[in-house]
Motif scaffolding. Structure first.
Motif, PDB file in Angstrom:
ATOM      1  N   VAL A   1       6.485  -6.879 -13.914  1.00 37.08           N
ATOM      2  CA  VAL A   1       6.225  -8.124 -13.191  1.00 37.08           C
ATOM      3  C   VAL A   1       5.129  -7.928 -12.141  1.00 37.08           C
ATOM      4  CG1 VAL A   1       7.301  -9.843 -11.673  1.00 37.08           C
ATOM      5  CG2 VAL A   1       8.545  -8.971 -13.638  1.00 37.08           C
ATOM      6  N   GLY A   2       5.032  -6.737 -11.596  1.00 42.47           N
ATOM      7  CA  GLY A   2       3.999  -6.450 -10.602  1.00 42.47           C
ATOM      8  C   GLY A   2       4.368  -6.874  -9.196  1.00 42.47           C
ATOM      9  N   LEU A   3       5.642  -7.120  -8.939  1.00 38.98           N
ATOM     10  CA  LEU A   3       6.090  -7.486  -7.602  1.00 38.98           C
ATOM     11  C   LEU A   3       6.752  -6.283  -6.927  1.00 38.98           C
ATOM     12  CD1 LEU A   3       7.664 -10.987  -8.355  1.00 38.98           C
ATOM     13  CD2 LEU A   3       5.422 -10.492  -7.351  1.00 38.98           C
ATOM     14  N   TYR A   4       6.640  -6.245  -5.611  1.00 39.61           N
ATOM     15  CA  TYR A   4       7.258  -5.167  -4.826  1.00 39.61           C
ATOM     16  C   TYR A   4       6.846  -3.798  -5.350  1.00 39.61           C
ATOM     17  CZ  TYR A   4      10.094  -9.192  -3.529  1.00 39.61           C
ATOM     18  OH  TYR A   4      10.504 -10.423  -3.116  1.00 39.61           O
ATOM     19  N   LEU A   5       5.558  -3.641  -5.596  1.00 37.11           N
ATOM     20  CA  LEU A   5       5.089  -2.394  -6.215  1.00 37.11           C
ATOM     21  C   LEU A   5       5.301  -1.175  -5.336  1.00 37.11           C
ATOM     22  CD1 LEU A   5       1.886  -3.401  -8.204  1.00 37.11           C
ATOM     23  CD2 LEU A   5       4.049  -2.536  -9.089  1.00 37.11           C
ATOM     24  N   ARG A   6       5.182  -1.303  -4.021  1.00 42.64           N
ATOM     25  CA  ARG A   6       5.415  -0.133  -3.161  1.00 42.64           C
ATOM     26  C   ARG A   6       6.850   0.350  -3.313  1.00 42.64           C
ATOM     27  NH1 ARG A   6       1.860  -3.229  -0.120  1.00 42.64           N
ATOM     28  NH2 ARG A   6       0.039  -2.097   0.615  1.00 42.64           N
TER      29      ARG A   6
ATOM     30  N   LEU B   1       7.346   1.806  -6.849  1.00 40.97           N
ATOM     31  CA  LEU B   1       6.770   3.145  -6.987  1.00 40.97           C
ATOM     32  C   LEU B   1       7.575   4.182  -6.205  1.00 40.97           C
ATOM     33  CD1 LEU B   1       2.986   2.241  -6.907  1.00 40.97           C
ATOM     34  CD2 LEU B   1       4.307   3.061  -8.878  1.00 40.97           C
ATOM     35  N   PHE B   2       8.137   3.785  -5.067  1.00 39.52           N
ATOM     36  CA  PHE B   2       9.020   4.696  -4.335  1.00 39.52           C
ATOM     37  C   PHE B   2      10.203   5.075  -5.223  1.00 39.52           C
ATOM     38  CE2 PHE B   2      12.866   5.377  -1.860  1.00 39.52           C
ATOM     39  CZ  PHE B   2      12.483   6.482  -1.107  1.00 39.52           C
ATOM     40  N   LEU B   3      10.826   4.074  -5.867  1.00 37.42           N
ATOM     41  CA  LEU B   3      11.947   4.354  -6.775  1.00 37.42           C
ATOM     42  C   LEU B   3      11.508   5.217  -7.947  1.00 37.42           C
ATOM     43  CD1 LEU B   3      13.725   0.865  -6.901  1.00 37.42           C
ATOM     44  CD2 LEU B   3      14.442   2.911  -5.632  1.00 37.42           C
ATOM     45  N   LEU B   4      10.319   4.954  -8.481  1.00 35.69           N
ATOM     46  CA  LEU B   4       9.794   5.744  -9.591  1.00 35.69           C
ATOM     47  C   LEU B   4       9.661   7.212  -9.190  1.00 35.69           C
ATOM     48  CD1 LEU B   4       6.914   4.832 -11.965  1.00 35.69           C
ATOM     49  CD2 LEU B   4       6.897   7.031 -10.846  1.00 35.69           C
ATOM     50  N   PHE B   5       9.053   7.471  -8.032  1.00 39.03           N
ATOM     51  CA  PHE B   5       8.860   8.866  -7.617  1.00 39.03           C
ATOM     52  C   PHE B   5      10.196   9.536  -7.287  1.00 39.03           C
ATOM     53  CE2 PHE B   5       4.501   7.211  -6.519  1.00 39.03           C
ATOM     54  CZ  PHE B   5       3.899   7.805  -7.610  1.00 39.03           C
ATOM     55  N   PHE B   6      11.121   8.775  -6.706  1.00 37.49           N
ATOM     56  CA  PHE B   6      12.469   9.296  -6.437  1.00 37.49           C
ATOM     57  C   PHE B   6      13.154   9.679  -7.746  1.00 37.49           C
ATOM     58  CE2 PHE B   6      17.046   8.392  -6.031  1.00 37.49           C
ATOM     59  CZ  PHE B   6      17.375   9.345  -5.081  1.00 37.49           C
ATOM     60  N   GLN B   7      13.070   8.787  -8.727  1.00 35.03           N
ATOM     61  CA  GLN B   7      13.689   9.044 -10.025  1.00 35.03           C
ATOM     62  C   GLN B   7      13.025  10.230 -10.714  1.00 35.03           C
ATOM     63  OE1 GLN B   7      12.518   8.566 -13.330  1.00 35.03           O
ATOM     64  NE2 GLN B   7      14.461   8.598 -14.404  1.00 35.03           N
ATOM     65  N   MET B   8      11.707  10.319 -10.637  1.00 29.10           N
ATOM     66  CA  MET B   8      10.985  11.423 -11.273  1.00 29.10           C
ATOM     67  C   MET B   8      11.343  12.759 -10.616  1.00 29.10           C
ATOM     68  SD  MET B   8       8.977  10.698 -13.859  1.00 29.10           S
ATOM     69  CE  MET B   8      10.202   9.620 -14.536  1.00 29.10           C
ATOM     70  N   LEU B   9      11.578  12.742  -9.316  1.00 30.98           N
ATOM     71  CA  LEU B   9      12.016  13.963  -8.629  1.00 30.98           C
ATOM     72  C   LEU B   9      13.320  14.454  -9.248  1.00 30.98           C
ATOM     73  CD1 LEU B   9      11.149  15.779  -6.276  1.00 30.98           C
ATOM     74  CD2 LEU B   9      12.603  14.387  -4.806  1.00 30.98           C
ATOM     75  N   GLY B  10      14.212  13.512  -9.534  1.00 25.95           N
ATOM     76  CA  GLY B  10      15.472  13.875 -10.176  1.00 25.95           C
ATOM     77  C   GLY B  10      15.290  14.401 -11.586  1.00 25.95           C
TER      78      GLY B  10
ATOM     79  N   THR C   1      -3.926   1.608  -6.245  1.00 28.69           N
ATOM     80  CA  THR C   1      -4.472   0.251  -6.270  1.00 28.69           C
ATOM     81  C   THR C   1      -3.582  -0.765  -5.559  1.00 28.69           C
ATOM     82  OG1 THR C   1      -3.433  -0.322  -8.382  1.00 28.69           O
ATOM     83  CG2 THR C   1      -5.608   0.732  -8.469  1.00 28.69           C
ATOM     84  N   VAL C   2      -2.446  -0.338  -5.035  1.00 29.46           N
ATOM     85  CA  VAL C   2      -1.494  -1.261  -4.419  1.00 29.46           C
ATOM     86  C   VAL C   2      -2.108  -2.001  -3.232  1.00 29.46           C
ATOM     87  CG1 VAL C   2       0.683  -1.347  -3.119  1.00 29.46           C
ATOM     88  CG2 VAL C   2       0.565  -0.103  -5.249  1.00 29.46           C
ATOM     89  N   ARG C   3      -2.990  -1.370  -2.502  1.00 27.00           N
ATOM     90  CA  ARG C   3      -3.613  -2.009  -1.338  1.00 27.00           C
ATOM     91  C   ARG C   3      -4.925  -2.694  -1.695  1.00 27.00           C
ATOM     92  NH1 ARG C   3      -3.548   1.516   3.826  1.00 27.00           N
ATOM     93  NH2 ARG C   3      -4.002  -0.555   4.593  1.00 27.00           N
ATOM     94  N   GLY C   4      -5.130  -2.985  -2.970  1.00 23.31           N
ATOM     95  CA  GLY C   4      -6.321  -3.709  -3.392  1.00 23.31           C
ATOM     96  C   GLY C   4      -7.403  -2.849  -4.008  1.00 23.31           C
ATOM     97  N   GLY C   5      -7.175  -1.560  -4.134  1.00 25.44           N
ATOM     98  CA  GLY C   5      -8.151  -0.693  -4.768  1.00 25.44           C
ATOM     99  C   GLY C   5      -8.341  -1.077  -6.227  1.00 25.44           C
ATOM    100  N   ARG C   6      -9.504  -0.817  -6.742  1.00 23.84           N
ATOM    101  CA  ARG C   6      -9.819  -1.169  -8.126  1.00 23.84           C
ATOM    102  C   ARG C   6     -10.630  -0.058  -8.776  1.00 23.84           C
ATOM    103  NH1 ARG C   6      -6.175  -4.150  -8.169  1.00 23.84           N
ATOM    104  NH2 ARG C   6      -6.212  -6.233  -7.355  1.00 23.84           N
TER     105      ARG C   6
END
Length: 167
Positions: A89-94, A97-106, A149-154
């Motif tokens: 969906v592209g919402l709440y990406l920060r 991504l925090f959850l993604l990195f937390f999960q990947m750590l596991g 790109t979360v802060r507008g980077g392209r």
């Protein structure tokens, strides 16, 4: 004198590169989301995920036995499904991504907790589960690119004049 195919290449290549720069991050985000969503939903149904056993043992061990294997499976299924939805969906990406990195750590902890299940021969011949873990490096890298790109980077198709390589 340039051949017709070389002229065509020089005309088409910048168009394709610009298209990739415009749409690549979005396609990466959505495809990564589909992978997380799909794998997460599978974990809601016992026995459908090939990583289920090792994943639930890892979570049970990390929780010092506070979570049963079934609770660990449902927690992981929920986490992966939420990550997938957030990316698609592209919402709440920060937060996503925090959850993604937390999960990947596991996901990398079995390398240290259960090395005999991750390798046929330590440290160079991974089992199927080990290969599953090591492919997560690609998912982590994809998350880093999306995060940039979360802060507008392209992405840009052409470097700035000062960044162009000579020759």
């Amino acid at each position: 004198m340039k051949t017709w195919w070389l002229r065509l290449y020089h005309r088409v290549d910048p168009l394709l590169t610009a298209w990739m720069a415009r749409h690549g991050i979005t396609l990466l985000r959505i495809s990564l989301g589909v992978v997380f969503f799909w794998f997460g939903v599978l974990k809601f149904f016992p026995g459908l995920s090939p990583a289920e056993g090792l994943a639930t043992r890892t979570i049970t061990t990390l929780s010092l036995g506070l979570l049963s294997a079934d609770a660990a499976r449902i927690l992981l299924a929920t986490l992966e499904t939420l990550i997938g939805l957030g990316l698609m969906v592209g919402l709440y990406l920060r937060a996503t991504l925090f959850l993604l990195f937390f999960q990947m750590l596991g996901t990398i902890t079995p390398i240290f907790l259960f090395p005999a299940e991750v390798f046929y021969r330590i440290p160079y011949a991974p089992t199927l589960e080990g290969q599953y873990i090591f492919k997560n490096m690609v998912l982590i890298s994809a998350g880093l690119v999306i995060g940039a790109t979360v802060r507008g980077g392209r992405l840009v198709a052409e470097p700035l004049p000062s960044e162009r390589r000579e020759g």
